[in-house]
Design an enzyme around this catalytic site. Structure first.
Site, PDB file in Angstrom:
ATOM      1  N   HIS A   1       0.841  -1.208   0.000  1.00  0.00           N
ATOM      2  CA  HIS A   1       0.000   0.000   0.000  1.00  0.00           C
ATOM      3  C   HIS A   1       0.874   1.255   0.000  1.00  0.00           C
ATOM      4  O   HIS A   1       0.691   2.154  -0.810  1.00  0.00           O
ATOM      5  CB  HIS A   1      -0.922  -0.005   1.231  1.00  0.00           C
ATOM      6  CG  HIS A   1      -1.696   1.265   1.429  1.00  0.00           C
ATOM      7  ND1 HIS A   1      -3.056   1.357   1.200  1.00  0.00           N
ATOM      8  CD2 HIS A   1      -1.304   2.512   1.817  1.00  0.00           C
ATOM      9  CE1 HIS A   1      -3.456   2.597   1.441  1.00  0.00           C
ATOM     10  NE2 HIS A   1      -2.404   3.319   1.833  1.00  0.00           N
ATOM     11  N   GLU A   2       1.823   1.291   0.923  1.00  0.00           N
ATOM     12  CA  GLU A   2       2.659   2.490   1.054  1.00  0.00           C
ATOM     13  C   GLU A   2       3.520   2.718  -0.183  1.00  0.00           C
ATOM     14  O   GLU A   2       3.647   3.838  -0.665  1.00  0.00           O
ATOM     15  CB  GLU A   2       3.526   2.382   2.307  1.00  0.00           C
ATOM     16  CG  GLU A   2       2.728   2.421   3.609  1.00  0.00           C
ATOM     17  CD  GLU A   2       1.901   3.685   3.759  1.00  0.00           C
ATOM     18  OE1 GLU A   2       2.252   4.718   3.174  1.00  0.00           O
ATOM     19  OE2 GLU A   2       0.877   3.624   4.461  1.00  0.00           O
TER      20      GLU A   2
ATOM     21  N   HIS B   1       1.771   4.295  -3.051  1.00  0.00           N
ATOM     22  CA  HIS B   1       1.685   5.768  -3.009  1.00  0.00           C
ATOM     23  C   HIS B   1       2.844   6.376  -3.796  1.00  0.00           C
ATOM     24  O   HIS B   1       2.710   7.435  -4.403  1.00  0.00           O
ATOM     25  CB  HIS B   1       1.721   6.291  -1.572  1.00  0.00           C
ATOM     26  CG  HIS B   1       0.386   6.222  -0.894  1.00  0.00           C
ATOM     27  ND1 HIS B   1      -0.739   6.831  -1.400  1.00  0.00           N
ATOM     28  CD2 HIS B   1      -0.006   5.621   0.249  1.00  0.00           C
ATOM     29  CE1 HIS B   1      -1.769   6.598  -0.600  1.00  0.00           C
ATOM     30  NE2 HIS B   1      -1.345   5.864   0.411  1.00  0.00           N
TER      31      HIS B   1
ATOM     32  N   TYR C   1      -4.215  14.668  -2.662  1.00  0.00           N
ATOM     33  CA  TYR C   1      -4.579  13.907  -1.463  1.00  0.00           C
ATOM     34  C   TYR C   1      -5.681  14.602  -0.672  1.00  0.00           C
ATOM     35  O   TYR C   1      -5.494  14.974   0.492  1.00  0.00           O
ATOM     36  CB  TYR C   1      -3.338  13.677  -0.613  1.00  0.00           C
ATOM     37  CG  TYR C   1      -3.442  12.452   0.265  1.00  0.00           C
ATOM     38  CD1 TYR C   1      -3.626  11.196  -0.288  1.00  0.00           C
ATOM     39  CD2 TYR C   1      -3.353  12.555   1.648  1.00  0.00           C
ATOM     40  CE1 TYR C   1      -3.720  10.069   0.505  1.00  0.00           C
ATOM     41  CE2 TYR C   1      -3.449  11.439   2.452  1.00  0.00           C
ATOM     42  CZ  TYR C   1      -3.636  10.207   1.873  1.00  0.00           C
ATOM     43  OH  TYR C   1      -3.728   9.087   2.678  1.00  0.00           O
TER      44      TYR C   1
ATOM     45  N   GLU D   1      -5.903   6.717  -2.135  1.00  0.00           N
ATOM     46  CA  GLU D   1      -5.919   5.690  -1.092  1.00  0.00           C
ATOM     47  C   GLU D   1      -6.357   4.343  -1.648  1.00  0.00           C
ATOM     48  O   GLU D   1      -5.785   3.301  -1.332  1.00  0.00           O
ATOM     49  CB  GLU D   1      -6.892   6.101   0.018  1.00  0.00           C
ATOM     50  CG  GLU D   1      -6.240   6.834   1.142  1.00  0.00           C
ATOM     51  CD  GLU D   1      -5.062   6.056   1.694  1.00  0.00           C
ATOM     52  OE1 GLU D   1      -5.237   4.889   2.075  1.00  0.00           O
ATOM     53  OE2 GLU D   1      -3.962   6.609   1.722  1.00  0.00           O
TER      54      GLU D   1
ATOM     55  N   ASP E   1      -9.611  13.706   8.079  1.00  0.00           N
ATOM     56  CA  ASP E   1      -8.936  12.707   7.244  1.00  0.00           C
ATOM     57  C   ASP E   1      -8.847  13.200   5.791  1.00  0.00           C
ATOM     58  O   ASP E   1      -9.160  12.472   4.859  1.00  0.00           O
ATOM     59  CB  ASP E   1      -9.720  11.376   7.360  1.00  0.00           C
ATOM     60  CG  ASP E   1      -9.102  10.238   6.573  1.00  0.00           C
ATOM     61  OD1 ASP E   1      -7.871  10.228   6.419  1.00  0.00           O
ATOM     62  OD2 ASP E   1      -9.869   9.370   6.101  1.00  0.00           O
TER      63      ASP E   1
ATOM     64  N   HIS F   1      -9.485   8.011   3.705  1.00  0.00           N
ATOM     65  CA  HIS F   1      -9.433   6.601   4.109  1.00  0.00           C
ATOM     66  C   HIS F   1     -10.834   6.036   4.360  1.00  0.00           C
ATOM     67  O   HIS F   1     -10.971   4.885   4.768  1.00  0.00           O
ATOM     68  CB  HIS F   1      -8.619   6.412   5.391  1.00  0.00           C
ATOM     69  CG  HIS F   1      -7.169   6.717   5.270  1.00  0.00           C
ATOM     70  ND1 HIS F   1      -6.656   7.971   5.478  1.00  0.00           N
ATOM     71  CD2 HIS F   1      -6.113   5.928   4.946  1.00  0.00           C
ATOM     72  CE1 HIS F   1      -5.343   7.940   5.319  1.00  0.00           C
ATOM     73  NE2 HIS F   1      -4.987   6.712   4.989  1.00  0.00           N
TER      74      HIS F   1
HETATM   75 ZN   LIG Z   1      -2.402   5.323   2.144  1.00  0.00          ZN
END
Ligand SMILES: [Zn+2]
Length: 360
Positions: free
Chosen positions: A178-179, A182, A193, A202, A275, A280
């Protein structure tokens, strides 16, 4: 400020943490200070990092030249040990091609970087995050009781968790994937974002994070758990993961963490300023569309479903401020361009229809 930009958010580099602020906010209110104080410290840390990054306006990151001796088509990984401090990257713990050492966290991070590199190379012919062999760097054992993992625009960083609510952040390979995804987004569509483009940013990370896990385990869409962060929650938590793509909103329901707030369809879309505008939270909608597509097509989800998503992410037509509907339309064109009028295009149309995002 860059001329023509109206909001700082439009140029804000992603400081994405796998655990969203609404989860840590809830945890920070726990009566038990053993639970609340690590969450508070993690929140303060993350807020500071976000502010710091907002002040450094970067569009993508400068591509780092392939290090001397590194071959195309091979990862170039280095894992560092921050030794519970916050200075990055820390002391080198394992370089590319070196044998595993005693630290399981270092070894998991090394393997996760490799799994991510492998999926992008074998399924999409992409050589690393930037497509040009970018070295993959990660630091583990970051800070004390740090309840998060993040991509800071240049490298991966993992906390050990507080052991009460969160365990070691290198445990789920999809969190690593996931990271790093990005990073791929940062080098390609560079989705803003915030709000819907932020939720797409996301979601793309969840999609490829899950595909990296499925690819590593050789799973079909039917075998996969479609969870993000399975194995990360400590045994005392009532929950199975951070998010579920198959059943958004069902990942956890816990007295300390609260309930998973993700909607599966546009009927449940959450309007919030928290957020980054619910990045998310509303990511549950495009996540579920991807799951429905993959489930309908069957077989290995990284092959056709993943290919369509990858084509949209890297095709050059996805705007940085794309809405869900913009993204959905592009997936239809991408499916048509690659597979024609047939089962794939039909499945893409049905998936978006089921989650209530228009494609026409
Ligand atoms: Zn993320």
């Amino acid at each position: 400020m860059v001329p023509g930009m109206t909001t700082p958010e439009a140029f804000e580099p992603v400081f994405c943490t796998i655990v969203p602020p609404h989860v840590l906010d809830k945890l920070a209110q726990a009566r038990d200070s053993a639970l609340a104080s690590p969450a508070r410290r993690t929140l303060e840390h993350d807020a500071f990092q976000r502010t710091r990054r907002r002040m450094t306006t970067v569009l993508g990151a400068p591509s780092v030249a392939r290090p001397g001796g590194a071959e195309a088509g091979k990862p170039h990984r280095t894992v560092y040990d921050a030794r519970h401090g916050t200075n990055l990257p820390g002391r080198k713990a394992r370089g590319e091609g070196e044998e595993p050492g005693k630290d399981a966290t270092v070894n998991r991070a090394y393997a996760g970087l490799g799994a991510t590199y492998e999926l992008f190379l074998t399924a999409y012919e992409r050589d690393s995050i930037d497509g040009s062999g970018l070295p993959l760097n990660a630091s583990v054992h970051y800070d004390r009781d740090y309840n998060n993992a993040f991509w800071n625009g240049e490298q991966m960083v993992f906390g050990d968790g507080d052991g009460e609510i969160f365990l070691d952040f290198t445990i789920p390979v999809d969190v690593i994937g996931h990271e790093l995804t990005h990073g791929v987004t940062q080098y390609t569509a560079n989705l803003t974002y915030f709000g819907q483009p932020g939720a797409l940013n996301e979601s793309v990370s969840d999609v490829f994070g899950s595909l990296i896990k499925q690819h590593t385990l050789g799973q079909t869409a039917a075998d996969a758990d479609w969870l993000i962060g399975a194995g990360l929650l400590a045994p005392r938590v009532t929950g199975k993961a951070l998010r579920s793509m198959k059943e958004p909103g069902s990942a956890y329901d816990d007295d300390v963490l609260g309930k998973d707030p993700q909607p599966a369809t546009m009927d449940g879309y959450v309007h919030t300023g928290h957020d980054n505008g619910g990045v998310h939270i509303n990511s549950g909608i495009p996540n579920h569309a991807f799951y429905l597509l993959a489930a309908r097509l069957g077989g290995h989800a990284w092959e056709r479903a993943g290919r369509i998503w990858y084509d949209v992410l890297t095709g050059g037509e996805l705007a940085t401020d794309a809405s869900f509907a913009d993204f959905a339309k592009l997936t239809v064109s991408a499916a048509r361009a690659r597979y024609g009028e047939g089962e794939e295009t039909d499945a893409v149309l049905k998936a978006w229809e089921q989650v209530g995002v228009p494609t026409a």
